[in-house]
Write a protein that holds these residues in place. Structure first.
Motif, PDB file in Angstrom:
ATOM      1  N   THR A  74       0.808  -1.088   0.012  1.00 28.25           N
ATOM      2  CA  THR A  74      -0.063   0.066   0.016  1.00 28.25           C
ATOM      3  C   THR A  74       0.812   1.253   0.065  1.00 28.25           C
ATOM      4  N   LEU A  75       1.875   1.248   0.940  1.00 25.26           N
ATOM      5  CA  LEU A  75       2.721   2.554   0.772  1.00 25.26           C
ATOM      6  C   LEU A  75       3.608   2.529  -0.651  1.00 25.26           C
ATOM      7  N   ASN A  76       3.890   1.472  -1.167  1.00 21.96           N
ATOM      8  CA  ASN A  76       4.592   1.550  -2.565  1.00 21.96           C
ATOM      9  C   ASN A  76       3.849   2.143  -3.426  1.00 21.96           C
ATOM     10  N   ILE A  77       2.412   1.720  -3.498  1.00 20.39           N
ATOM     11  CA  ILE A  77       1.265   2.354  -4.436  1.00 20.39           C
ATOM     12  C   ILE A  77       1.155   3.830  -4.229  1.00 20.39           C
ATOM     13  N   ALA A  78       1.263   4.224  -2.810  1.00 21.49           N
ATOM     14  CA  ALA A  78       1.183   5.609  -2.700  1.00 21.49           C
ATOM     15  C   ALA A  78       2.257   6.479  -2.995  1.00 21.49           C
ATOM     16  N   ILE A  79       3.242   5.806  -2.930  1.00 29.09           N
ATOM     17  CA  ILE A  79       4.578   6.639  -3.202  1.00 29.09           C
ATOM     18  C   ILE A  79       4.798   6.710  -4.624  1.00 29.09           C
ATOM     19  N   ILE A  80       4.489   5.717  -5.363  1.00 24.86           N
ATOM     20  CA  ILE A  80       4.831   5.677  -6.823  1.00 24.86           C
ATOM     21  C   ILE A  80       3.646   6.661  -7.396  1.00 24.86           C
ATOM     22  N   GLY A  81       2.370   6.604  -6.911  1.00 23.36           N
ATOM     23  CA  GLY A  81       1.369   7.414  -7.259  1.00 23.36           C
ATOM     24  C   GLY A  81       1.483   8.742  -6.929  1.00 23.36           C
ATOM     25  N   THR A  82       2.091   9.159  -6.071  1.00 23.19           N
ATOM     26  CA  THR A  82       2.514  10.575  -5.701  1.00 23.19           C
ATOM     27  C   THR A  82       3.558  11.059  -6.580  1.00 23.19           C
ATOM     28  N   ALA A 141      -1.157   1.878  -8.644  1.00 25.69           N
ATOM     29  CA  ALA A 141      -0.391   2.942  -8.653  1.00 25.69           C
ATOM     30  C   ALA A 141      -0.577   3.789  -9.922  1.00 25.69           C
ATOM     31  N   LEU A 142      -1.053   3.287 -11.074  1.00 21.86           N
ATOM     32  CA  LEU A 142      -1.486   4.096 -12.062  1.00 21.86           C
ATOM     33  C   LEU A 142      -2.948   5.179 -11.796  1.00 21.86           C
ATOM     34  N   ALA A 143      -3.915   4.475 -11.130  1.00 25.10           N
ATOM     35  CA  ALA A 143      -4.792   5.257 -10.633  1.00 25.10           C
ATOM     36  C   ALA A 143      -4.612   6.497  -9.944  1.00 25.10           C
ATOM     37  N   LEU A 144      -3.763   6.186  -8.731  1.00 25.44           N
ATOM     38  CA  LEU A 144      -3.446   7.197  -7.899  1.00 25.44           C
ATOM     39  C   LEU A 144      -2.472   8.181  -8.522  1.00 25.44           C
ATOM     40  N   SER A 145      -1.843   7.977  -9.627  1.00 25.10           N
ATOM     41  CA  SER A 145      -1.208   8.953 -10.460  1.00 25.10           C
ATOM     42  C   SER A 145      -2.089   9.799 -11.192  1.00 25.10           C
ATOM     43  N   VAL A 206      -2.393   7.435   0.579  1.00 23.60           N
ATOM     44  CA  VAL A 206      -2.382   6.380   1.418  1.00 23.60           C
ATOM     45  C   VAL A 206      -3.874   5.767   1.890  1.00 23.60           C
ATOM     46  N   ARG A 207      -4.561   6.765   2.316  1.00 22.64           N
ATOM     47  CA  ARG A 207      -6.041   6.498   2.482  1.00 22.64           C
ATOM     48  C   ARG A 207      -6.862   6.037   1.227  1.00 22.64           C
ATOM     49  N   ALA A 208      -6.464   6.425   0.158  1.00 20.16           N
ATOM     50  CA  ALA A 208      -7.182   6.042  -1.364  1.00 20.16           C
ATOM     51  C   ALA A 208      -6.667   4.807  -1.811  1.00 20.16           C
ATOM     52  N   SER A 209      -5.451   4.460  -1.333  1.00 29.83           N
ATOM     53  CA  SER A 209      -4.976   3.038  -1.803  1.00 29.83           C
ATOM     54  C   SER A 209      -5.531   1.966  -0.960  1.00 29.83           C
ATOM     55  N   MET A 210      -6.081   2.107   0.191  1.00 38.37           N
ATOM     56  CA  MET A 210      -6.737   1.141   0.772  1.00 38.37           C
ATOM     57  C   MET A 210      -8.234   1.097   0.156  1.00 38.37           C
TER      58      MET A 210
END
Length: 262
Positions: A74-82, A141-145, A206-210
């Motif tokens: 989850t943290l990895n997804i948030a970091i890459i997306g950010t 990660a793509l969605a959060l980007s 971080v919230r959205a990735s959950m």
């Protein structure tokens, strides 16, 4: 008015206050009727919520070691997306600022592009990318980007529009190019706000990735949905507690960084 006397407060417009209050009450009643809200049904069904809370407490802390890997994901997804979204939001923000864009047509197209990104929710992007690249953290990660571009570009473009144009115009006056004007005159003035918005976007991610995990976009959200479907509410409570603690820590770190930049 005598020296030292306190200024008198203007009289309140009770007609205006009453009219606004009546309008808000009428709109609230109309909206409640539209969604079929019933206070009686809510009070009758509130015992179900109490039963759910009773089944969720205490959290199953024995399940905590199994959350380490999905939480890191989850943290990895948030970091890459950010990071990816933060970098791509820079040109989008610049072209959306009236005082910096390359032309009205480009400004109009970029503004509408931003509106499209903000209109479609992050869950839609997660489902879209999950269909395109498969279920898993890459889709998240793509969605959060995309979500990060929508958040930062809107906020930072408005900050860029409020900068002092004296220095950018001076750069252009001595023969500087448009890119040099951005690099030396415009962007440095708004860099502090950009960092602040990027940190804010990371907190949101971080919230959205959950939540994105609920639609198969990887991370701890997938574990949350699995446990909820199996009625393991003690584990659901543990997952929510872990994410809550993580979000509070990240907010404290972000706030400390913002204070250092202020």
């Amino acid at each position: 008015m005598a020296r030292g006397a306190l200024p008198t407060k203007p009289p309140k417009n009770w007609w205006l206050i009453g009219g606004v209050t009546a309008f808000l009450l009428a709109m609230t009643w109309w909206s409640a009727e539209g969604i079929g809200f019933s206070l009686i049904e809510l009070m009758c069904n509130i015992t179900g919520g109490g039963r759910l809370l009773a089944e969720s407490w205490p959290p199953d802390f024995s399940y905590l070691p199994r959350l380490a890997e999905p939480f890191l994901e989850t943290l990895n997804i948030a970091i890459i997306g950010t990071v990816v979204g933060g970098v791509l939001s820079v040109p989008v923000s610049v072209l959306a600022a009236r005082n910096l864009t390359l032309g009205r047509v480009i400004w109009f197209g970029d503004r509408n592009f931003m509106n499209i990104l903000r209109t479609l929710p992050d869950l839609f992007w997660a489902m879209l990318f999950a269909t395109a690249v498969g279920f898993g953290p890459v889709a998240g990660a793509l969605a959060l980007s995309v979500f990060t571009i929508a958040v930062i570009s809107k906020l930072w473009s408005e900050s860029l529009e409020s900068i002092d144009m004296g220095l950018p115009e001076a750069v252009r006056a001595v023969g500087g190019t448009w890119l040099q004007m951005l690099k030396f005159g415009a962007i440095p003035q708004a860099m502090q706000t950009y960092v602040s918005y990027a940190l804010y976007a990371f907190e949101l991610n971080v919230r959205a990735s959950m939540v994105l995990g609920l639609v198969g976009a990887g991370g701890i959200g997938m574990i949350l949905e699995t446990q909820r479907a199996n009625f393991e509410y003690e584990r659901v409570a543990l997952i929510v507690l872990v994410v809550l603690v993580a979000v509070l820590i990240i907010e404290e770190i972000s706030e400390a960084i913002r204070r250092r930049l202020a």
